[in-house]
Design a protein around this motif. Structure first.
Motif, mmCIF file in Angstrom:
data_model
loop_
_atom_site.group_PDB
_atom_site.id
_atom_site.type_symbol
_atom_site.label_atom_id
_atom_site.label_comp_id
_atom_site.label_asym_id
_atom_site.label_seq_id
_atom_site.Cartn_x
_atom_site.Cartn_y
_atom_site.Cartn_z
ATOM 1 N N ASN A 280 -48.644 -66.974 -18.737
ATOM 2 C CA ASN A 280 -48.186 -65.514 -18.798
ATOM 3 C C ASN A 280 -49.068 -64.841 -18.247
ATOM 4 O OD1 ASN A 280 -45.787 -66.280 -19.968
ATOM 5 N ND2 ASN A 280 -46.217 -66.066 -21.946
ATOM 6 N N GLY A 281 -50.396 -64.866 -18.747
ATOM 7 C CA GLY A 281 -51.475 -63.856 -18.377
ATOM 8 C C GLY A 281 -51.692 -64.187 -16.813
ATOM 9 N N LEU A 282 -51.663 -65.435 -16.304
ATOM 10 C CA LEU A 282 -51.652 -65.353 -14.964
ATOM 11 C C LEU A 282 -50.590 -64.962 -13.923
ATOM 12 C CD1 LEU A 282 -53.196 -69.218 -14.570
ATOM 13 C CD2 LEU A 282 -54.072 -67.094 -14.471
ATOM 14 N N SER B 14 -55.918 -63.736 -22.838
ATOM 15 C CA SER B 14 -54.638 -63.254 -22.294
ATOM 16 C C SER B 14 -54.484 -61.974 -22.702
ATOM 17 C CB SER B 14 -53.546 -64.355 -22.803
ATOM 18 O OG SER B 14 -53.647 -65.303 -22.351
ATOM 19 N N TYR B 15 -55.188 -61.488 -23.885
ATOM 20 C CA TYR B 15 -55.171 -60.065 -24.429
ATOM 21 C C TYR B 15 -56.601 -59.558 -24.756
ATOM 22 C CZ TYR B 15 -50.785 -62.814 -25.751
ATOM 23 O OH TYR B 15 -49.978 -63.625 -25.781
ATOM 24 N N HIS C 239 -61.976 -53.793 -19.617
ATOM 25 C CA HIS C 239 -60.437 -54.225 -19.989
ATOM 26 C C HIS C 239 -60.083 -53.141 -21.483
ATOM 27 C CE1 HIS C 239 -58.915 -57.460 -17.747
ATOM 28 N NE2 HIS C 239 -60.520 -57.548 -17.321
ATOM 29 N N ARG C 240 -60.828 -53.313 -22.153
ATOM 30 C CA ARG C 240 -60.563 -52.388 -23.361
ATOM 31 C C ARG C 240 -60.441 -51.135 -23.147
ATOM 32 N NH1 ARG C 240 -65.567 -55.054 -26.682
ATOM 33 N NH2 ARG C 240 -64.398 -56.654 -27.399
ATOM 34 N N LYS C 241 -61.169 -50.588 -22.081
ATOM 35 C CA LYS C 241 -60.845 -49.247 -21.774
ATOM 36 C C LYS C 241 -59.574 -48.816 -21.196
ATOM 37 C CE LYS C 241 -65.514 -47.256 -21.195
ATOM 38 N NZ LYS C 241 -66.613 -47.339 -20.123
ATOM 39 N N THR D 175 -52.642 -57.794 -18.663
ATOM 40 C CA THR D 175 -54.089 -57.565 -17.898
ATOM 41 C C THR D 175 -54.823 -58.616 -18.334
ATOM 42 O OG1 THR D 175 -54.833 -56.003 -19.524
ATOM 43 C CG2 THR D 175 -53.856 -55.284 -17.276
ATOM 44 N N ALA D 176 -54.747 -59.900 -18.270
ATOM 45 C CA ALA D 176 -55.405 -61.115 -18.712
ATOM 46 C C ALA D 176 -56.882 -60.916 -18.073
ATOM 47 C CB ALA D 176 -55.129 -62.362 -18.470
ATOM 48 N N MET D 177 -58.110 -61.348 -18.874
ATOM 49 C CA MET D 177 -59.034 -61.525 -18.207
ATOM 50 C C MET D 177 -59.729 -62.706 -18.006
ATOM 51 S SD MET D 177 -62.324 -59.887 -20.275
ATOM 52 C CE MET D 177 -63.570 -60.998 -20.372
#
Ligand SMILES: Nc1nc2c(ncn2[C@@H]2O[C@H](COP(=O)(O)OP(=O)(O)OP(=O)(O)O)[C@@H](O)[C@H]2O)c(=O)[nH]1
Length: 627
Positions: A377-379, A257-258, A545-547, A281-283
């Motif tokens: 929440n992430g979804l 989620s993070y 995602h990190r970027k 922006t969940a992965m």
């Protein structure tokens, strides 16, 4: 007029609690535990002393003191409803363990000891099962059914306790109410999402549940390896293959989620920042959708979910203000209906019909603290369910429509019976830290596996100038941390070693001091996993995602500056939060930190203000120079 005395926030909180208790009709000083499955004020009342000569069955009965059957229409308060029950250890046992922590010199354990096989934890096919709902018929009244369920549950517990001594077992859920929530979620869901923490997935995966769902219910089970931001990609892939091999019917999905930005591993703490509303922006949502598409094989129209993911991905790349606008529009469009419900005890025919009314119901089940609510929440893309680092936060199941054809159902966390080492159980975050009677040996367990002293930059309490002391026991670590943080006891102003131990355990649970267990054989095959093609895929996804997180973080850097809180306040707040679960606080982890030997890039969680999740990575407690 007399002058008003200063009134601290803590006093105010206590006053409010007392007021609430009075309203519920309880005498002052008798704390209730309704809807507070883990408040530390229950510590005394809820521990059951297993040291006396009570018969085992009496102990079990005490542990399993169930709520009285409520008459239909009786809405009165039930103090026992969501209570967590803990065994209370004897004073002698606690003293013995404390002595071990004070005397045993810690040695790093061999790499192979960081490996854990599921068979060592659950003994498949043994009494370490989970309680099932007994059969029932329409001829039975609701009360008869409840009595039958309670009897079955008592038999189930006695079966376990007649096979294992309480000391062999890890803590597990003794409240039938909570198991009922699971039954209900299993019955109403078409697909079960078993969510596990990738740092120790075998602890969170009950083979009995797998068998029940796939063989008896004939439903599909998706195993979510969650919090993958806390583990190296090679380890994530190794766990994925481990489960696919042993449990061929599971669909494995990796999720976080993070997703975080990487950070210098030597930095355990950074200042923690509060966040503003934003989009998460969940992965992993795409992979989850893909697994559901495979399972439903066109029987449910999942195009609305697919569109939502695409919309979310597009808005995540918009500048902050535009994406906020988009989000508001989106909220209007998405069907997000909350049915917070408390009908787990209702008698109802479990529907055999899959995908009723063209809706796919996905049930999120798992241990406490594995991130079920965060995943929901992430979804969704922003906060719809509250999240807390204190296990047992979700009390009863809740359902949300992610889209008109996809319904999510969040179940309270459940601890299945197992043989996992108690210290490890504490470190895996399923035991409320404020209720741990003896935290020191768990610190020792952790120190044998990751270099806490180096990560926290501790100075040995007995070190003489120019002569560094290298022989540490668990107590020394806690004492050195108390010294460093200035934790003092109220009366004698000595180092508060207990508080320091709790603080270290919280850091471990949050992933700031990160211990990742590995599947059997991992140490010898590490290179193979590191070069596995899926490892590169996960690493690339994480990097992407990190970027994105870094970009968003930079955008909001300036305006957030003043929200940084002081480290001391942070710690106190954490303590209070554990002490009072009724205060609803949400939190979310942030970017990576040093994670010990096994996890090069880790992520320290951070708390959020009530509001929506942000995709930025702002994090942690202290500046390096402060720890
Ligand atoms: N690093 C990291 N932390 C996470 C992630 N998901 C959740 N967490 C943290 O894990 C803790 C528990 O999260 P929840 O979502 O409340 O977990 P839960 O399984 O719903 O917990 P219960 O209510 O106890 O059943 C919180 O501190 C979250 O911030 C993740 O993907 N990565």
């Amino acid at each position: 007029m007399p002058r008003k005395r200063p009134f601290s926030a803590k006093q105010k909180k206590k006053q409010l609690q007392d007021k609430r208790e009075r309203k519920r009709g309880l005498p002052d000083g008798v704390r209730s535990s309704s809807n507070s499955r883990s408040g530390s004020h229950e510590r005394r009342e809820d521990h059951t002393d297993t040291s006396d000569s009570e018969s085992l069955s009496l102990q079990v009965r005490k542990l399993n003191q169930q709520p009285a059957v409520r008459r239909l229409g009786d809405r009165s308060y039930d103090p026992n409803r969501y209570r967590l029950h803990f065994e209370r250890e004897s004073r002698e046992e606690l003293e013995r363990r404390k002595k071990v922590a004070q005397e045993k010199i810690l040695e790093p354990v061999p790499e192979s000891e960081k490996e854990l096989d599921i068979q060592d934890v659950y003994r498949s096919g043994s009494v370490l099962d989970f309680p099932k709902r007994p059969p029932w018929s329409y001829q039975m009244s609701k009360e008869q059914l409840l009595v039958r369920e309670e009897k079955c549950f008592r038999d189930y517990l006695e079966g376990i306790y007649s096979t294992y001594q309480p000391s062999q077992l890890s803590y597990f859920e003794h409240n039938l109410e909570t198991w009922r929530q699971l039954w209900r979620v299993l019955e109403m869901s078409d697909i079960i999402l078993l969510i596990t923490d990738v740092r120790h997935p075998v602890i969170n995966f009950s083979p009995a549940l797998y068998d029940f769902v796939t063989k008896e219910m004939r439903k599909n089970l998706i195993l979510v390896l969650n919090k993958i931001d806390l583990a190296p990609p090679a380890l994530v892939v190794a766990w994925k293959h481990y489960f696919q091999t042993r449990f061929p019917q599971v669909h494995v999905v990796c999720f976080t989620s993070y997703p975080q930005q990487s950070q210098d591993p030597s930095t355990v703490f950074k200042k923690r920042r509060k966040r503003r509303k934003g989009r998460s922006t969940a992965m992993g949502p795409e992979q989850l959708l893909h697994a559901c598409e495979t399972i439903t094989a066109g029987k449910v129209d999942l195009s609305s979910w697919k569109e939502k993911i695409e919309r979310d991905a597009a808005s995540a790349h918009l500048p902050a203000e535009d994406s906020d606008e988009e989000e508001d529009d989106d909220e209007g469009a998405a069907v997000l209906v909350e049915h917070q419900t408390d009908v787990a005890m209702d008698v109802g025919v479990p529907s055999q019909e899959l995908y009723k009314d063209g809706v796919l119901t996905v049930g999120c089940v798992g241990f406490p603290n594995v991130g079920k609510s965060s995943l929901m929440n992430g979804l969704v893309g922003h906060k719809v369910v509250s999240v807390s680092r204190t296990p047992g936060h979700t009390k009863y199941f809740q359902t949300y429509f992610l889209t008109p054809t996809v319904r999510l159902c969040d179940c309270p966390g459940l601890i299945f019976p197992s043989l996992v080492h108690r210290e490890l159980q504490i470190l895996s975050g399923i035991y409320p830290i404020s209720q741990i009677q003896e935290p020191y040996n768990a610190v020792g367990y952790l120190a044998g596996r990751i270099p806490i002293q180096a990560l926290l930059k501790l100075r040995h309490p007995n070190a003489e100038e120019g002569k560094p002391e290298t022989r540490w026991c668990a107590w020394d670590i806690c004492e050195a941390w108390a010294e460093k943080r200035g934790y003092k006891t109220a009366k004698a102003a000595r180092n508060d070693v207990y508080r320091a131990a709790n603080s270290i355990l919280r850091l471990a649970v949050d992933g700031r001091l990160c211990l990742c267990l590995r599947p059997p054989g991992y140490s010898t095959q590490k290179a193979m996993w590191e070069h596995h093609p899926e490892t590169a895929e996960i690493a690339a996804l994480q990097e992407a995602h990190r970027k994105h997180s870094r970009r968003s973080s930079e955008e909001e850097e300036e305006e957030e500056e003043e929200e940084i809180s002081s480290s001391g306040e942070e710690e106190d707040e954490e303590k209070d939060r554990d002490a009072d679960e009724e205060e609803e606080e949400e939190e979310e982890p942030a970017a990576s930190s040093g994670g010990g030997s096994s996890a090069p890039a880790q992520a320290p969680p951070r708390r959020v203000l009530k509001g929506k999740l942000s995709s930025r990575n702002l994090f942690a407690l202290l500046g390096e120079d402060e720890c």
